[in-house]
Design a protein around this motif. Structure first.
Motif, PDB file in Angstrom:
ATOM      1  N   ASP A  15     -48.970   5.405   1.437  1.00 36.21           N
ATOM      2  CA  ASP A  15     -48.920   5.649  -0.005  1.00 36.21           C
ATOM      3  C   ASP A  15     -48.662   7.113  -0.319  1.00 36.21           C
ATOM      4  O   ASP A  15     -47.962   7.445  -1.283  1.00 36.21           O
ATOM      5  N   ILE A  76     -50.940   5.519  -8.257  1.00 35.31           N
ATOM      6  CA  ILE A  76     -51.119   4.418  -7.311  1.00 35.31           C
ATOM      7  C   ILE A  76     -51.231   3.090  -8.048  1.00 35.31           C
ATOM      8  O   ILE A  76     -50.761   2.054  -7.578  1.00 35.31           O
ATOM      9  N   VAL A  80     -49.117  -0.445  -7.544  1.00 32.11           N
ATOM     10  CA  VAL A  80     -49.823  -1.716  -7.336  1.00 32.11           C
ATOM     11  C   VAL A  80     -49.342  -2.752  -8.350  1.00 32.11           C
ATOM     12  O   VAL A  80     -49.115  -3.920  -8.010  1.00 32.11           O
ATOM     13  N   ARG A 106     -55.541   1.443  -0.126  1.00 35.30           N
ATOM     14  CA  ARG A 106     -54.857   1.756  -1.379  1.00 35.30           C
ATOM     15  C   ARG A 106     -55.681   2.727  -2.226  1.00 35.30           C
ATOM     16  O   ARG A 106     -55.141   3.637  -2.857  1.00 35.30           O
TER      17      ARG A 106
END
Length: 255
Positions: A15, A76, A80, A106
């Motif tokens: 990520d 993030i 998602v 995550r």
């Protein structure tokens, strides 16, 4: 067993790599953050009462540190949300890792984005406000960690609750305006009490207010604060947001 313990970090590394790969988006965000500092400082420096805020540039700089974490850690959640809408999550759950490891990675990915993105703004804060002591750096870094957890977890939760892109964008905007304009980022607490009246305590319990207060203390803008109240408050926000994000994302991975 040792390999399993590293898997969330591998997800977070993925990520973080995707975050730094968006060069033009990052350049735009950095430019906007610096513009916020310059524009707000230039406009309000001559408007605010010096009795409340002697130097508005120094006053708002800790708030820009919070804004940098909001933008980076919150990104993030946007990814998602895209993965859920495009059903990329079916690929993710097929990887040789547990779903709990995926969710943990995550969240860590969002936290690492907040940390890395804020480094440049910490350097800018040092140039504007001076170099903190070692003990203050520990306090500042702890604050960054807790606020990154809050924002990363919150963004994942909001993006997981709905797959409607427009609704997600509206919710992010609402969260931004609530956190930053009902806080002490742009106004001192005395002004908040005058403007919000009996609702002023709401702003004091905001994670942005708590983090901004600690940053101002860490960089020497204010001389004393209730460290226990602000740090414990941030820790509670981080714990609740992380648990909620973990549960919601885990439940909605392939729904």
């Amino acid at each position: 067993m040792r390999l399993d313990s590293w898997k969330p970090l591998l997800i977070a590394q993925r990520d973080l790599y995707r975050f730094w790969r968006n060069v033009y988006w990052l350049a735009g965000q950095v430019t906007m953050n610096i513009a916020d500092l310059i524009i707000f400082g230039a406009i309000f420096r001559g408007m605010v009462n010096p009795a409340y805020i002697p130097d508005y540039i120094k006053f708002i700089t800790p708030g820009i540190l919070c804004l940098s974490i909001f933008i980076s850690a919150f990104s993030i959640g946007r990814e998602v949300g895209v993965e859920l809408r495009r059903e990329v999550t079916y690929y993710l759950v097929s990887l040789p890792i547990s779903r709990r490891t995926l969710v943990t990675g995550r969240i860590l990915g969002g936290v690492s984005r907040g940390f890395m993105y804020q480094v440049g703004f910490l350097i800018l804060a040092v140039l504007i406000m001076g170099l903190p002591s070692f003990s203050m750096w520990i306090l500042i870094i702890t604050t960054t960690l807790l606020l990154s957890i809050v924002m990363s977890s919150l963004s994942i939760s909001l993006s997981t609750l709905t797959r409607d892109f427009n609704l997600q964008a509206a919710i992010r905007s609402l969260v931004y305006f609530t956190f930053f304009f009902v806080s002490n980022v742009f106004y001192p607490e005395t002004v908040l009490k005058m403007r919000l009246g009996p609702f002023a305590p709401i702003a004091l319990y905001s994670p942005i207010t708590m983090a901004t207060t600690i940053y101002r203390y860490g960089f020497g803008y204010i001389k004393s604060i209730d460290i226990l109240f602000n740090l414990m408050g941030l820790a509670i926000w981080a714990s609740i947001a992380m648990i909620f994000a973990y549960k919601v994302y885990l439940r909605n991975l392939i729904r």
